[in-house]
Write an enzyme that holds these catalytic residues in place. Structure first.
Site, PDB file in Angstrom:
ATOM      1  N   TRP A  41       0.822  -1.223   0.000  1.00  0.00           N
ATOM      2  CA  TRP A  41       0.000   0.000   0.000  1.00  0.00           C
ATOM      3  C   TRP A  41       0.846   1.259   0.000  1.00  0.00           C
ATOM      4  O   TRP A  41       1.836   1.344   0.740  1.00  0.00           O
ATOM      5  CB  TRP A  41      -0.862  -0.001   1.269  1.00  0.00           C
ATOM      6  CG  TRP A  41      -1.463   1.332   1.600  1.00  0.00           C
ATOM      7  CD1 TRP A  41      -0.873   2.351   2.292  1.00  0.00           C
ATOM      8  CD2 TRP A  41      -2.763   1.808   1.240  1.00  0.00           C
ATOM      9  NE1 TRP A  41      -1.731   3.427   2.383  1.00  0.00           N
ATOM     10  CE2 TRP A  41      -2.901   3.114   1.754  1.00  0.00           C
ATOM     11  CE3 TRP A  41      -3.837   1.247   0.535  1.00  0.00           C
ATOM     12  CZ2 TRP A  41      -4.055   3.873   1.592  1.00  0.00           C
ATOM     13  CZ3 TRP A  41      -4.993   2.006   0.374  1.00  0.00           C
ATOM     14  CH2 TRP A  41      -5.088   3.300   0.900  1.00  0.00           C
ATOM     15  N   ASP A  44      -0.005   9.196   0.476  1.00  0.00           N
ATOM     16  CA  ASP A  44       0.564  10.504   0.112  1.00  0.00           C
ATOM     17  C   ASP A  44       2.032  10.474  -0.320  1.00  0.00           C
ATOM     18  O   ASP A  44       2.856   9.810   0.311  1.00  0.00           O
ATOM     19  CB  ASP A  44       0.546  11.452   1.317  1.00  0.00           C
ATOM     20  CG  ASP A  44      -0.750  11.475   2.060  1.00  0.00           C
ATOM     21  OD1 ASP A  44      -1.710  10.852   1.608  1.00  0.00           O
ATOM     22  OD2 ASP A  44      -0.790  12.106   3.120  1.00  0.00           O
ATOM     23  N   SER A 101       2.759  11.725   7.118  1.00  0.00           N
ATOM     24  CA  SER A 101       3.259  12.549   6.008  1.00  0.00           C
ATOM     25  C   SER A 101       4.137  13.703   6.454  1.00  0.00           C
ATOM     26  O   SER A 101       4.032  14.197   7.581  1.00  0.00           O
ATOM     27  CB  SER A 101       2.084  13.087   5.202  1.00  0.00           C
ATOM     28  OG  SER A 101       1.533  12.029   4.475  1.00  0.00           O
ATOM     29  N   ASP A 167       1.444  16.639   9.053  1.00  0.00           N
ATOM     30  CA  ASP A 167       1.838  16.851   7.656  1.00  0.00           C
ATOM     31  C   ASP A 167       2.699  18.111   7.467  1.00  0.00           C
ATOM     32  O   ASP A 167       2.379  18.982   6.643  1.00  0.00           O
ATOM     33  CB  ASP A 167       0.600  16.893   6.731  1.00  0.00           C
ATOM     34  CG  ASP A 167      -0.313  15.691   6.932  1.00  0.00           C
ATOM     35  OD1 ASP A 167       0.171  14.669   7.447  1.00  0.00           O
ATOM     36  OD2 ASP A 167      -1.509  15.784   6.587  1.00  0.00           O
ATOM     37  N   GLU A 218      -5.520  18.801   5.497  1.00  0.00           N
ATOM     38  CA  GLU A 218      -4.343  17.926   5.548  1.00  0.00           C
ATOM     39  C   GLU A 218      -3.309  18.435   4.533  1.00  0.00           C
ATOM     40  O   GLU A 218      -3.627  19.187   3.607  1.00  0.00           O
ATOM     41  CB  GLU A 218      -4.727  16.483   5.197  1.00  0.00           C
ATOM     42  CG  GLU A 218      -5.720  15.865   6.182  1.00  0.00           C
ATOM     43  CD  GLU A 218      -6.006  14.381   5.920  1.00  0.00           C
ATOM     44  OE1 GLU A 218      -6.011  13.613   6.884  1.00  0.00           O
ATOM     45  OE2 GLU A 218      -6.238  14.000   4.769  1.00  0.00           O
TER      46      GLU A 218
HETATM   47  C1  FRU Z   1      -3.581  12.238   4.051  1.00  0.00           C
HETATM   48  C2  FRU Z   1      -3.210  11.631   5.398  1.00  0.00           C
HETATM   49  C3  FRU Z   1      -2.301  12.569   6.163  1.00  0.00           C
HETATM   50  C4  FRU Z   1      -1.587  11.632   7.079  1.00  0.00           C
HETATM   51  C5  FRU Z   1      -1.424  10.398   6.230  1.00  0.00           C
HETATM   52  C6  FRU Z   1      -1.492   9.112   6.976  1.00  0.00           C
HETATM   53  O1  FRU Z   1      -3.945  11.305   3.102  1.00  0.00           O
HETATM   54  O2  FRU Z   1      -4.384  11.337   6.112  1.00  0.00           O
HETATM   55  O3  FRU Z   1      -2.980  13.610   6.825  1.00  0.00           O
HETATM   56  O4  FRU Z   1      -0.357  12.144   7.503  1.00  0.00           O
HETATM   57  O5  FRU Z   1      -2.462  10.436   5.270  1.00  0.00           O
HETATM   58  O6  FRU Z   1      -1.160   8.039   6.147  1.00  0.00           O
END
Ligand code: FRU
Length: 516
Positions: A41, A44, A101, A167, A218
């Protein structure tokens, strides 16, 4: 994604992934010009950074399964932005939690003190540690991203009592580092001189009237663009849900940044991509030509975990270059495919479509050389089309499945991308969609569609990238038939004019690698 893991669970997971064996991988739906991962899988893009001739694409990665799970940073590099080479996992979960992320920078002046000799300049990764709470941490590499160590002083920004606090994207502004992160309904800004000690400086976006707020914010990004001798700043904010066609999407704000505050008079949401499969796009730090180039996760949290791929799940959009365009006195973001992608063109299969009229209810079939990997460009004059009529550019297969994009004359959101008859659509309740988008240019102007068609994905750039639409699809057999259709909708007198067009078949990424 709001899931949380305790440090203990994260530690158990680290041990677990080391012993996992991968299940069967089926490549039937694997894209051929888009970045995808061999197994398991991804979500981001993370740690987008250029150094010493390499673009680094790190990404949210679960090495144990093809659904979202304990997050690591996977890693690939490219010298040309088109073909990618896998590298080992860059960062593993630890006692502070999973590795969510974030971004990466090149610490040219050794502001961190991580550099140990005169040669090996650090890449510093800034990411969210997701454990009991979400906090910001750093890691660094002294060997061009081949291995990373985590900073012992982590976290560098502890959680201030905000559940969604993640993030981080770091940019350079004068002699400071600026970090921005998503904090629920807003973006928070911090400043530092060494990437280790951060001072909170400002925030943007908490006003519910400013931008789209019907989901969690995000993956923010901030970059300057030049327009008419002025520097204009673009703040990118991904939102989930709340996209203009449902689920996840990416909005942007046009504004100014002075190293402390980001300001924008803009209240109405603007969309970098109308959807539905472009999320969490982040630009490269230190891009060698100074361009803002980003890639997004080609997916949507509405159905991401249920995509019908087997053994692998997730891919990235093509790299896109961001620019500003003045439309009706307003600055707008234009996203266009990076010119490097033209190395995918098989020039020997280039063909032009001459200027011609398409009568109402006429379907024009255009030879593709039996290819489903295509770059198509069409410019239409729609002034003589009847109101209520539409044009469609469709890829279809002998089973009658199809994906069409086009223009509905007279509608408020005239552009569309329809995958509701595209093949396998009912694996998730909200995958079957007809995406619609507004037009920034005036209704009488010629409309240009530039499209990259992959075997299971399409990226549509209209009006020079002012409107973009991106979508996945899963046909039973490849689409090799290209048609331009003019639906008259009761206006038999109307005509559609194709002013110009071109079709090129594309190399698959693997073919390009073998050709080198
Ligand atoms: C966005 C998110 C981010 C987070 C990550 C977790 O798609 O939800 O906010 O850091 O994916 O995998």
């Amino acid at each position: 994604m709001l899931a949380k893991f305790t440090p203990i669970v994260a530690a158990i997971l680290v041990v677990a992934v080391a012993t996992v064996t991968h299940g069967q991988v089926d490549d039937r739906y694997r894209p051929k010009i888009h970045f995808s991962i061999a197994a398991n899988w991804i979500n981001d893009p993370n740690g987008m950074v250029y150094m010493d001739g390499e673009y680094h694409l790190h990404y949210q990665y679960n090495p144990a399964d093809s659904v979202w799970g304990p997050m690591h940073w996977g890693h690939s590099v490219s010298t040309d932005l088109v073909t990618w080479t896998d590298l080992p996992i860059a960062m593993f979960p630890d006692h502070l939690g999973q590795i969510f992320s974030g971004s990466a920078v090149v610490d040219f002046n050794n502001s961190t003190g991580f550099q140990q000799d005169d040669v090996n300049v650090p890449i510093v990764a800034i990411f969210t540690h997701a454990g009991d709470s979400q906090q910001q941490s750093i890691g660094y590499s002294l060997d061009k991203g081949r291995t990373y160590a985590k900073f012992e002083g982590n976290p560098v920004i502890p959680n201030p009592g905000i559940p969604d606090f993640r993030d981080p994207k770091v940019i350079q502004y004068d002699d400071k580092w600026i970090l921005l992160l998503a904090a629920g309904n807003k973006v928070m800004f911090y400043s530092s001189t060494d990437l280790k000690t951060w001072e909170y400086t400002s925030e943007f976006g908490a006003d519910p009237e400013q931008g789209e707020h019907s989901g969690v914010w995000e993956c923010p990004d901030l970059f300057p663009l030049q327009f008419g001798g002025e520097t204009v700043w673009i703040l990118i904010v991904s939102i989930n849900p709340g996209g203009p066609n449902g689920g996840s999407a990416t909005q942007y704000f046009v504004g100014g940044f002075d190293g402390v505050n980001f300001n924008s008079p803009q209240m109405t949401p603007l969309w970098m991509d109308w959807g539905v499969d472009n999320y969490a796009a982040i630009s490269f730090f230190n891009e060698p030509s100074g361009r803002a180039v980003n890639m997004g996760w080609m997916n949507n949290w509405d159905y991401a975990n249920g995509l019908p791929t087997i053994g692998w799940r997730g891919q990235m959009t093509l790299p896109r270059v961001m620019d500003l365009v003045l439309v009706n006195g307003q600055l707008r973001l234009a996203s266009n495919p990076a010119p490097e992608l033209r190395t995918l063109f098989k020039n020997e299969t280039y063909q032009t479509v001459p200027n011609q009229v398409v009568e109402a209810d006429q379907v024009l079939e255009i030879p593709t050389g039996n290819s489903s990997l295509l770059h198509t460009e069409f410019t239409f004059d729609t002034r003589t089309m009847g109101i209520g009529s539409s044009l469609a550019i469709c890829m279809t297969n002998p089973a009658g499945q199809e994906v069409c994009t086009g223009f509905d004359k007279g509608r408020e959101r005239p552009f569309f991308l329809n995958r509701s008859d595209s093949g396998f659509v009912d694996f998730a309740p909200n995958f079957s969609r007809r995406i619609t988008a507004t037009r920034e240019r005036s209704s009488t102007e010629a409309i240009k569609f530039e499209i990259y068609w992959d075997v299971t994905a399409v990226e549509v750039f209209i009006d020079g990238g002012l409107t973009c639409m991106t979508a996945l699809f899963y046909p039973d057999e490849p689409y090799t038939i290209l048609e331009v259709r003019h639906h008259g909708a009761g206006n038999p007198g109307g005509t559609l004019v194709i002013s110009s067009g071109s079709i090129r078949s594309l190399y698959a990424m693997d073919e390009l690698i073998n050709k080198k």
